[in-house]
Design a protein around this motif. Structure first.
Motif, PDB file in Angstrom:
ATOM      1  N   ALA A 120      15.017  50.110  26.420  1.00 27.62           N
ATOM      2  CA  ALA A 120      15.917  49.890  25.273  1.00 27.62           C
ATOM      3  C   ALA A 120      17.063  50.889  25.271  1.00 27.62           C
ATOM      4  N   PHE A 121      16.755  52.164  25.598  1.00 26.25           N
ATOM      5  CA  PHE A 121      17.820  53.164  25.679  1.00 26.25           C
ATOM      6  C   PHE A 121      18.794  52.852  26.806  1.00 26.25           C
ATOM      7  N   GLY A 122      18.261  52.352  27.939  1.00 27.29           N
ATOM      8  CA  GLY A 122      19.144  51.964  29.030  1.00 27.29           C
ATOM      9  C   GLY A 122      20.071  50.834  28.633  1.00 27.29           C
ATOM     10  N   GLY A 123      19.529  49.837  27.933  1.00 23.12           N
ATOM     11  CA  GLY A 123      20.391  48.758  27.451  1.00 23.12           C
ATOM     12  C   GLY A 123      21.430  49.252  26.473  1.00 23.12           C
ATOM     13  N   LEU A 124      21.040  50.235  25.633  1.00 26.40           N
ATOM     14  CA  LEU A 124      21.997  50.796  24.679  1.00 26.40           C
ATOM     15  C   LEU A 124      23.119  51.529  25.399  1.00 26.40           C
ATOM     16  N   LEU A 125      22.778  52.314  26.433  1.00 27.50           N
ATOM     17  CA  LEU A 125      23.825  53.002  27.203  1.00 27.50           C
ATOM     18  C   LEU A 125      24.725  52.012  27.911  1.00 27.50           C
ATOM     19  N   LEU A 126      24.145  50.928  28.423  1.00 24.71           N
ATOM     20  CA  LEU A 126      24.953  49.922  29.090  1.00 24.71           C
ATOM     21  C   LEU A 126      25.905  49.251  28.114  1.00 24.71           C
ATOM     22  N   LEU A 127      25.422  49.039  26.902  1.00 28.82           N
ATOM     23  CA  LEU A 127      26.262  48.372  25.900  1.00 28.82           C
ATOM     24  C   LEU A 127      27.323  49.310  25.329  1.00 28.82           C
ATOM     25  N   GLN A 128      27.162  50.626  25.564  1.00 27.63           N
ATOM     26  CA  GLN A 128      28.154  51.568  25.079  1.00 27.63           C
ATOM     27  C   GLN A 128      29.458  51.494  25.869  1.00 27.63           C
ATOM     28  N   SER A 129      29.401  51.024  27.084  1.00 27.57           N
ATOM     29  CA  SER A 129      30.617  50.926  27.892  1.00 27.57           C
ATOM     30  C   SER A 129      31.550  49.870  27.298  1.00 27.57           C
ATOM     31  N   PHE A 144      27.558  40.655  16.366  1.00 32.46           N
ATOM     32  CA  PHE A 144      26.355  40.500  17.173  1.00 32.46           C
ATOM     33  C   PHE A 144      26.187  41.677  18.124  1.00 32.46           C
ATOM     34  N   ALA A 145      27.288  42.132  18.721  1.00 33.48           N
ATOM     35  CA  ALA A 145      27.203  43.285  19.615  1.00 33.48           C
ATOM     36  C   ALA A 145      26.760  44.544  18.862  1.00 33.48           C
ATOM     37  N   THR A 146      27.297  44.742  17.658  1.00 34.99           N
ATOM     38  CA  THR A 146      26.866  45.889  16.848  1.00 34.99           C
ATOM     39  C   THR A 146      25.399  45.774  16.465  1.00 34.99           C
ATOM     40  N   ALA A 147      24.949  44.553  16.104  1.00 36.27           N
ATOM     41  CA  ALA A 147      23.543  44.354  15.748  1.00 36.27           C
ATOM     42  C   ALA A 147      22.632  44.650  16.927  1.00 36.27           C
ATOM     43  N   VAL A 148      23.051  44.275  18.142  1.00 40.42           N
ATOM     44  CA  VAL A 148      22.253  44.561  19.344  1.00 40.42           C
ATOM     45  C   VAL A 148      22.125  46.066  19.544  1.00 40.42           C
ATOM     46  N   GLN A 149      23.220  46.798  19.340  1.00 40.06           N
ATOM     47  CA  GLN A 149      23.168  48.255  19.472  1.00 40.06           C
ATOM     48  C   GLN A 149      22.180  48.876  18.479  1.00 40.06           C
ATOM     49  N   VAL A 150      22.231  48.442  17.228  1.00 44.99           N
ATOM     50  CA  VAL A 150      21.326  48.999  16.216  1.00 44.99           C
ATOM     51  C   VAL A 150      19.880  48.654  16.549  1.00 44.99           C
ATOM     52  N   ALA A 151      19.627  47.403  16.966  1.00 47.71           N
ATOM     53  CA  ALA A 151      18.257  46.990  17.290  1.00 47.71           C
ATOM     54  C   ALA A 151      17.716  47.779  18.475  1.00 47.71           C
ATOM     55  N   LEU A 152      18.530  47.963  19.519  1.00 49.75           N
ATOM     56  CA  LEU A 152      18.072  48.727  20.677  1.00 49.75           C
ATOM     57  C   LEU A 152      17.807  50.180  20.319  1.00 49.75           C
TER      58      LEU A 152
END
Length: 625
Positions: A120-129, A144-152
C-alpha cells in the motif's frame, strides 16, 4: 483485529467505488451526492458522539446507582429492570485477548500483513508522482485519485503496524489469558437505542430552533435598523403633519425616545440613463437626520451622505481623483467664492471628462440592490425621478420628471429595503412632491425597542390632545404579518422535529413491553412477596425517568456545543440568501422547555407497559413465566 481490518478494507472499497461512479456524473448529481455524503457523515458523527456520552453517563451512574437505588423499593426495582443483568467479559479482558490473538498469529500471516502494508505504501509513493496522479485523474477524476491516496495511506498504516507488532512482540506470546467475567453496567440494547434516539432528537431540536431564532433575530435587527420603532402619519394618504417641527420636538422629549425626525416620503418611479425603471419609496430627510440617524449609520458603502447637499462633489467614480486635496475641497460655483477663493495655497482636484458648465443636480442615496443590480448606476451618475402627479398641459396630464445625481449607495442587509428605498434632502422632496413647507411622516427611535407599546400609548395621548388627524403605530404592528409567520414557522418546526422524540418514545414503549414479557416471573415474585401495583408502576416510571434523563444529559450538551461551534466558526452562505453567515442564537427558555418536554414524553411512554405489568397476577406469572 481481523474484523477491524476487514471493515476498514470494505469502507475503503466503498469510498473508491463512490468516487469512481461520480466521475461520469453531471455536476448537479455530483454536488447533491457530495452534500448527501457530508450530511450522512455528520449524522454518523452525532450518533457516535451521543453513544459515547450516553455510555459514559451509564458507566458513571452504574458505579453509584446501586447505592442510590437501595433507598427506595421502586427505584431499586426500576434500576435493576433498566440494567442488563447479563454477565460477560470485562473490557480489559477482551482487549487482552485480542492482543494475544494478534501476537499468536503464524509468521506467514504476519509477513502477509506486513507485505500488504508495504504494498500500500508503494502504491502511495507511485501515486505521488505527477505523471501517475495525472493519469488516474484524467482516466477517472481528481477526487478519485485523492480518495485512492487516502485509502492507501490508512490501509497501509494499519496493515504495516499490525504486521510489525506481530513480528517484533509475538515471538513468545505465552498461553492465552483466562477470561475475566464481571457484571455489566450497560443497559439492554433496545433501551440504549431509545436513549440515543431521545438525545439525537434533543440535539436536532436545539440546533434547528437555534438557527431559526438566529434568523428571526437577524431579520428583526435589520428591520429595526432601517425602519423606525414608532411611525406617525396622517390618516388621509394625501395629508400632512401640520406643524411637523413642533410635533418632532414634543415626541423627542418623551421618555424612552432616542431620536425623532419629521420628513417627506412618497412613491415614485426611478429610471437610469439606460432606460431601466423601478418603483421606489423616497424619503426626504434633513441633513442632520441623514448624517446622525441610526438608519444609515455604517450602511453607506460608496459615496457619502454629505454629497446630497454638495452637488459640486458628484462626478463618476471612474473620473474622480485627487491631487493631494480632499474631495470636499472642490472649487465652489462661480459667484459663490469666499474670502479664501484667491488663496494661492488652495488646490483643487481636476475634474476629468466633465464640462465646467455641467448642471449641478441634487443628490440622492440609493440602495445597493437598486443601484448595482437593477439600475446599473454608480456614484456620480444621473438618474430621473418620475411622478404621475404632474401638471396639466395642452395634451393633458403630464408626469413630473426631475434629474438627480447618485450621491451614495447604502446596504442595510435587507433585500427589500436595498431594492426599494432611496433618500434625498427634505427641501428637494418638498419641491418634488409639492408639499411646500409641510411634512407628511415622522419616525421615532427608542432606546429599547421592547418599550414600543408603552411609548406608543404616550405618543397617542399627545396626538389626541394637540394633533388630531394623525395616527401612530409601532414596529410590531407594522410587521405583524412577517413576525407572526416566523413564529408560526418555529412552532411548526418544533412540532415536526418533536416527532423524532416521539419515535424514540415509541421505541421506549416497545422496549418496555418486551421487558415486561421477559421479566414476567420476576414481577410475579415481587407481587407474591407483597409489592403493590403502585410500586410496580412507579418502578417502570423510574425506568422512563432514567431513559429521559440520560437522553437529556447527552442531547442538551451536544446541541449547545454544536450551536456554539456554529457561532464561533460560522457557515458562509451564498450571496443569494443575503446573509453572510448562518446566524445562530440560543434561548435558555427554549432549552428548558425542550428538556422538560422530552422527559415528559419519556414518562408518558412508560404508562402503558407499567399498567400492563401492574395488572399481572402472581399466579399467572409463576405459571407461565
Amino acid at each position: 483485529m481481523a474484523r477491524l481490518l476487514i471493515i476498514l478494507t470494505v469502507i475503503a472499497g466503498l469510498a473508491l467505488a463512490f468516487f469512481g461512479l461520480l466521475a461520469d456524473a453531471s455536476p448537479q448529481t455530483a454536488y447533491l451526492a457530495q452534500n448527501g455524503i457530508s450530511l450522512f457523515l455528520v449524522i454518523c458523527a452525532v450518533v457516535v458522539v451521543t453513544t459515547v456520552i450516553t455510555s459514559v453517563y451509564i458507566l458513571v451512574f452504574g458505579v453509584v446507582g446501586d447505592r442510590f437505588a437501595r433507598r427506595r423499593l421502586h427505584r431499586f426495582i426500576g434500576w435493576k429492570l433498566l440494567r442488563s443483568q447479563r454477565k460477560g467479559r470485562t473490557v480489559m479482558s477482551s482487549l487482552h485477548g485480542s492482543w494475544h490473538r494478534m501476537l499468536a498469529r503464524t509468521p506467514k500471516r504476519k509477513l502477509a500483513l506486513l507485505g500488504a502494508g508495504l504494498g500500500a505504501f508503494g502504491g502511495l509513493l507511485l501515486l505521488q508522482s505527477p505523471r501517475t496522479w495525472n493519469a488516474v485523474a484524467d482516466a477517472v477524476s481528481p477526487d478519485f485519485a485523492t480518495a485512492v491516496q487516502v485509502a492507501l495511506l490508512i490501509l497501509g498504516g494499519v496493515f504495516f503496524l499490525v504486521g510489525v507488532a506481530g513480528l517484533v512482540l509475538g515471538r513468545r506470546p505465552g498461553p492465552a489469558p483466562l477470561p475475566v467475567i464481571g457484571q455489566r453496567f450497560a443497559v439492554t440494547l433496545p433501551t440504549f437505542i431509545s436513549i440515543v434516539g431521545v438525545s439525537i432528537g434533543i440535539w436536532a431540536l436545539i440546533v434547528v430552533l437555534g438557527v431559526m431564532h438566529g434568523l428571526q433575530s437577524d431579520l428583526r435587527q435589520k428591520i429595526l435598523r432601517t425602519n423606525a420603532h414608532i411611525v406617525i402619519e396622517p390618516q388621509r394618504p394625501d395629508g400632512a403633519l401640520g406643524d411637523g417641527l413642533a410635533l418632532e420636538s414634543e415626541i423627542a422629549a418623551l421618555p424612552g425616545v432616542a431620536e425623532a425626525h419629521a420628513f417627506v416620503t412618497g412613491e415614485v418611479m426611478i429610471s437610469s440613463p439606460t432606460g431601466i425603471g423601478k418603483d421606489v419609496t423616497v424619503k426626504g430627510m434633513s441633513d442632520d437626520a441623514l448624517a446622525h440617524s441610526q438608519q444609515l449609520e455604517g450602511s453607506v458603502i460608496s459615496g457619502s451622505v454629505r454629497w446630497i447637499t454638495r452637488p459640486e462633489a458628484l462626478i463618476p467614480d471612474r473620473y474622480r481623483y485627487t491631487s493631494g486635496a480632499d474631495l470636499f475641497d472642490l472649487a465652489p460655483p462661480d459667484g459663490d467664492a469666499g474670502d479664501d477663493a484667491g488663496d494661492d495655497d488652495e488646490t483643487f482636484a481636476p475634474i476629468v471628462g466633465t464640462s465646467p458648465r455641467a448642471a449641478l443636480l441634487p443628490g440622492i442615496l440609493l440602495g445597493s440592490e437598486l443601484a448595482n443590480n437593477t439600475l446599473l448606476v454608480d456614484v456620480g451618475m444621473e438618474v430621473q425621478l418620475i411622478s404621475p402627479d404632474g401638471d396639466v398641459g395642452p395634451t393633458g396630464l403630464r408626469p413630473k420628471l426631475r434629474s438627480f445625481r447618485v450621491a451614495g449607495i447604502f446596504r442595510t442587509g435587507m433585500y427589500d429595503y436595498d431594492q426599494n428605498l432611496a433618500y434625498m434632502a427634505t427641501s428637494d422632496a418638498e419641491r418634488f412632491f409639492n408639499y411646500g413647507g409641510d411634512l407628511n411622516r415622522l419616525e421615532a427611535r427608542l432606546t429599547r425597542a421592547e418599550d414600543a407599546p408603552t411609548v406608543l400609548a404616550a405618543v397617542r395621548d399627545v396626538l389626541k390632545a394637540r394633533f388630531p388627524g394623525l395616527k401612530a403605530s409601532d414596529w410590531q404592528e407594522r410587521n405583524k404579518n412577517l413576525f407572526s409567520a416566523l413564529q408560526l414557522e418555529r412552532i411548526v418546526m418544533l412540532i415536526i422535529l418533536g416527532f423524532i422524540i416521539l419515535v424514540a418514545a415509541l421505541l421506549i414503549v416497545s422496549s418496555l413491553v418486551m421487558l415486561v414479557v421477559e421479566k414476567v416471573r420476576e414481577i410475579a415474585v415481587l407481587k407474591a412477596l407483597g409489592a403493590s401495583d403502585r410500586s410496580i408502576v412507579r418502578a417502570f416510571m423510574v425506568v422512563g425517568t432514567f431513559i429521559g434523563g440520560f437522553g437529556i444529559l447527552a442531547g442538551v450538551p451536544l446541541g449547545i456545543g454544536t450551536a456554539l461551534v456554529l457561532i464561533a466558526q460560522g457557515i458562509a452562505l451564498p450571496r443569494e440568501f443575503y446573509i453572510t453567515d448562518l446566524p445562530v442564537k440560543l434561548d435558555a427558555f427554549e432549552l428548558v422547555i425542550i428538556g422538560l418536554a422530552a422527559l415528559g414524553i419519556c414518562l408518558l411512554a412508560t404508562l402503558y407497559p407499567s399498567l400492563q405489568a401492574s395488572r399481572l397476577k402472581p399466579s399467572d406469572g409463576l405459571r407461565h413465566g
